[in-house]
Design a protein around this motif. Structure first.
Motif, short mmCIF file in Angstrom:
data_model
loop_
_atom_site.label_atom_id
_atom_site.label_comp_id
_atom_site.label_asym_id
_atom_site.label_seq_id
_atom_site.Cartn_x
_atom_site.Cartn_y
_atom_site.Cartn_z
N THR A 37 0.87 -1.18 0.11
CA THR A 37 0.12 0.23 0.09
C THR A 37 0.92 1.33 0.14
O THR A 37 2.23 1.12 0.40
N ASN A 38 0.37 2.40 -0.32
CA ASN A 38 1.09 3.84 -0.41
C ASN A 38 0.42 4.24 0.85
O ASN A 38 -0.65 5.02 0.91
N SER A 39 1.43 4.36 1.90
CA SER A 39 1.01 5.06 3.05
C SER A 39 2.20 5.42 3.86
O SER A 39 3.27 5.01 3.68
N ALA A 40 1.97 6.61 4.81
CA ALA A 40 2.82 6.77 5.78
C ALA A 40 2.66 6.38 7.10
O ALA A 40 1.52 6.46 7.62
N SER A 41 3.77 5.77 7.85
CA SER A 41 3.40 5.13 9.18
C SER A 41 3.21 5.94 10.20
O SER A 41 4.16 6.88 10.32
N LYS A 42 2.35 5.69 11.21
CA LYS A 42 2.15 6.20 12.48
C LYS A 42 2.23 5.25 13.44
O LYS A 42 2.11 5.36 14.91
N GLY A 43 2.39 3.92 13.22
CA GLY A 43 2.64 3.00 14.00
C GLY A 43 3.93 2.69 14.79
O GLY A 43 4.83 3.34 14.25
N SER A 44 4.16 1.70 15.44
CA SER A 44 5.48 1.04 15.90
C SER A 44 5.70 -0.14 15.54
O SER A 44 4.85 -0.83 15.13
N MET A 45 7.20 -0.54 15.54
CA MET A 45 7.39 -1.90 15.42
C MET A 45 8.16 -2.45 16.74
O MET A 45 8.88 -1.54 17.54
N VAL A 46 8.48 -3.50 17.01
CA VAL A 46 9.19 -4.09 18.09
C VAL A 46 10.49 -4.02 18.00
O VAL A 46 11.07 -4.24 16.96
N GLY A 47 11.29 -4.13 19.09
CA GLY A 47 12.90 -4.12 19.04
C GLY A 47 13.28 -5.72 19.03
O GLY A 47 12.30 -6.70 19.17
N LEU A 48 14.42 -5.95 18.71
CA LEU A 48 14.81 -7.36 18.33
C LEU A 48 16.32 -7.40 19.00
O LEU A 48 17.22 -6.50 18.84
N SER A 49 16.53 -8.60 19.56
CA SER A 49 17.99 -9.23 19.83
C SER A 49 18.04 -10.37 19.15
O SER A 49 17.43 -11.41 19.01
N ASP A 50 19.40 -10.35 18.48
CA ASP A 50 19.82 -11.55 17.65
C ASP A 50 20.92 -12.19 18.43
O ASP A 50 22.32 -11.54 18.43
N ILE A 51 20.81 -13.37 19.09
CA ILE A 51 21.56 -14.02 19.80
C ILE A 51 21.85 -15.74 19.23
O ILE A 51 20.97 -16.05 18.87
N LYS A 52 23.04 -16.17 19.41
CA LYS A 52 23.27 -17.48 19.12
C LYS A 52 23.65 -17.91 20.63
O LYS A 52 24.68 -17.53 21.27
N PHE A 53 23.12 -19.30 21.01
CA PHE A 53 23.50 -19.92 22.00
C PHE A 53 24.43 -21.30 21.58
O PHE A 53 23.95 -21.98 20.85
N ARG A 54 25.65 -21.42 22.00
CA ARG A 54 26.62 -22.59 21.52
C ARG A 54 26.61 -23.31 22.79
O ARG A 54 27.15 -22.74 23.80
N PHE A 55 26.53 -24.63 22.42
CA PHE A 55 26.71 -25.48 23.62
C PHE A 55 27.98 -26.48 23.49
O PHE A 55 28.18 -26.80 22.45
N HIS A 56 28.78 -26.61 24.71
CA HIS A 56 29.84 -27.53 24.48
C HIS A 56 29.61 -28.59 25.35
O HIS A 56 29.54 -28.64 26.44
N GLY A 57 29.94 -29.77 24.82
CA GLY A 57 29.79 -31.28 25.55
C GLY A 57 30.96 -32.08 25.48
O GLY A 57 32.07 -31.41 25.18
N LYS A 124 9.11 -2.30 24.15
CA LYS A 124 9.85 -1.40 25.00
C LYS A 124 11.13 -2.07 25.34
O LYS A 124 11.19 -3.23 25.76
N PRO A 125 12.20 -1.06 25.65
CA PRO A 125 13.24 -1.99 26.46
C PRO A 125 13.12 -2.62 27.51
O PRO A 125 13.98 -3.75 27.54
N GLU A 126 12.55 -2.11 28.50
CA GLU A 126 12.32 -2.76 29.70
C GLU A 126 11.78 -4.16 29.59
O GLU A 126 11.94 -5.21 30.14
N GLU A 127 10.82 -4.39 28.58
CA GLU A 127 10.34 -5.77 28.14
C GLU A 127 11.24 -6.63 27.64
O GLU A 127 11.44 -7.89 27.77
N MET A 128 12.13 -5.94 26.80
CA MET A 128 13.20 -6.72 25.93
C MET A 128 14.31 -7.10 27.29
O MET A 128 14.59 -8.51 27.00
N ASP A 129 14.74 -6.37 27.97
CA ASP A 129 15.54 -6.99 29.26
C ASP A 129 14.92 -7.96 30.08
O ASP A 129 15.71 -9.04 30.32
N GLU A 130 13.61 -7.89 30.33
CA GLU A 130 13.04 -9.07 31.11
C GLU A 130 13.04 -10.50 30.15
O GLU A 130 13.37 -11.55 30.74
#
Length: 345
Positions: A37-57, A124-130
């Motif tokens: 669509t052709n429009s200008a945004s007034k909404g929001s989008m969420v933040g994101l954290s990009d993480i890999k978890f590597r396990f060693h056995g 929001k940042p506090e929600e991401m921290d939790e």
């Protein structure tokens, strides 16, 4: 000033740039994303954290001496189970997705190394921290249960989007002045062929998501039977928190920002999909891109010739941020990835 922003799809390029202060001296910022669509945004989008978890056995023969092994893959799978149980206890703005990037080498060898890659989204940042704290506990618990060790690789992050409504209205006025995108019969036919490949609910869902004022409803009535919309639609996502993410969010917390969307594909075709690729790479996508370029150029002209627009946008920004300083979500020790260039080696 035009910014070329790297690695947008890993949602960290602008965040690293923001950490280095490259947006600090801007009066306002304008950006663009292709859409349907052709429009200008007034909404929001969420933040994101990009993480890999590597396990060693510890490796062992899975048939002869499995008791001697400590499976890193077991840890990955237990972590994923724990995160999936966590889904019941988060807000509707939270999203958690993962892929297992390494799960071992052979079925008959206990995997000593395994890795899972997570995108964690919250508003929001506090929600991401939790959320980060809880997911990290799940990872630690998985390592404890399997007697493995866990390594966290924090790759990048981006903040939520703060849209500037004054700038959005200004961009929409310029869209209206430019008029709708004129698509040809051949382009409409191609868009219909793409649309026919998708469930009808995709189109219906998109149509129902656009909430216009009664006086503007006629705009949708004119195109609701067409696969491709060239019309300009007033901003319709006020107070909507979309659960996608973009690293332009970090720019929006530094300076007033407005994002425009333009029709580069059929309404029924979801983003990040083969149908989007087919459409955006055609003349349809080119027309949408040029519509955005003209809209942003006209808006920039207004900002240059009448500084009161900048003043109004910044007044709204100051009120919305309540004097809070921007905090970059990427830890200081994390550096941007640098990829080898074969031509320079």
């Amino acid at each position: 000033r035009y910014y070329g922003c790297p690695a947008e799809e890993v949602l960290a390029g602008k965040t690293f740039m923001a950490r280095d202060g490259v947006f600090d001296d801007l009066d306002v910022a304008l950006n663009y994303n292709p859409g349907s669509t052709n429009s200008a945004s007034k909404g929001s989008m969420v933040g994101l954290s990009d993480i890999k978890f590597r396990f060693h056995g510890r490796t062992a023969h899975a048939g002869g001496s499995p008791h001697l092994g400590r499976s890193a893959l077991d840890a990955v799978e237990l972590m994923n189970v724990g995160v999936n149980y966590l889904r019941e206890h988060v807000t509707s703005n939270v999203r958690m997705h993962y892929v297992i990037t390494h799960g071992g080498d052979l079925p008959n060898v206990v995997p000593a190394e395994a890795e899972v890659w997570y995108f964690l989204r919250a508003h929001k940042p506090e929600e991401m921290d939790e959320l980060l704290a809880r997911v990290r506990k799940v990872a630690q618990g998985a390592a404890l249960m399997t007697e493995t060790t866990m390594e966290e690789i924090f790759q990048g992050a981006c903040s939520y989007v703060l849209s500037n409504h004054y700038l959005a209205d200004l961009q929409y006025e310029n869209m209206k002045a430019l008029g709708p995108i004129q698509f040809t019969d051949d382009e409409m036919k191609f868009a219909q062929e793409l649309t026919d490949r998708y469930p009808k609910e995709y189109f219906t869902r998109e149509l129902e998501s656009i909430k216009l004022k009664p006086e503007d409803q006629h705009l949708l009535d004119e195109v609701k039977d067409k696969p491709l919309w060239g019309i300009n639609i007033p901003p319709y996502d006020n107070n909507v928190v979309a659960t996608g993410s973009t690293d332009v969010g970090d720019v929006s917390l530094i300076t007033p920002l407005s994002m425009v969307w333009t029709a580069c594909g059929p309404v029924a075709v979801p983003g990040h999909n083969w149908g989007t690729t087919a459409s955006v790479g055609s003349s349809i996508g080119h027309k949408g891109m040029m519509h955005a370029a003209r809209t942003m150029a006209a808006t920039a002209y207004d900002l240059f010739t009448d500084p009161v627009h900048i003043q109004k946008a910044r007044e709204e920004f100051t009120a919305a941020t309540q004097g809070k300083r921007y905090k970059n979500p990427i830890p200081a020790h994390v550096q941007p990835p640098v990829y080898p260039n074969p031509e320079r080696e």
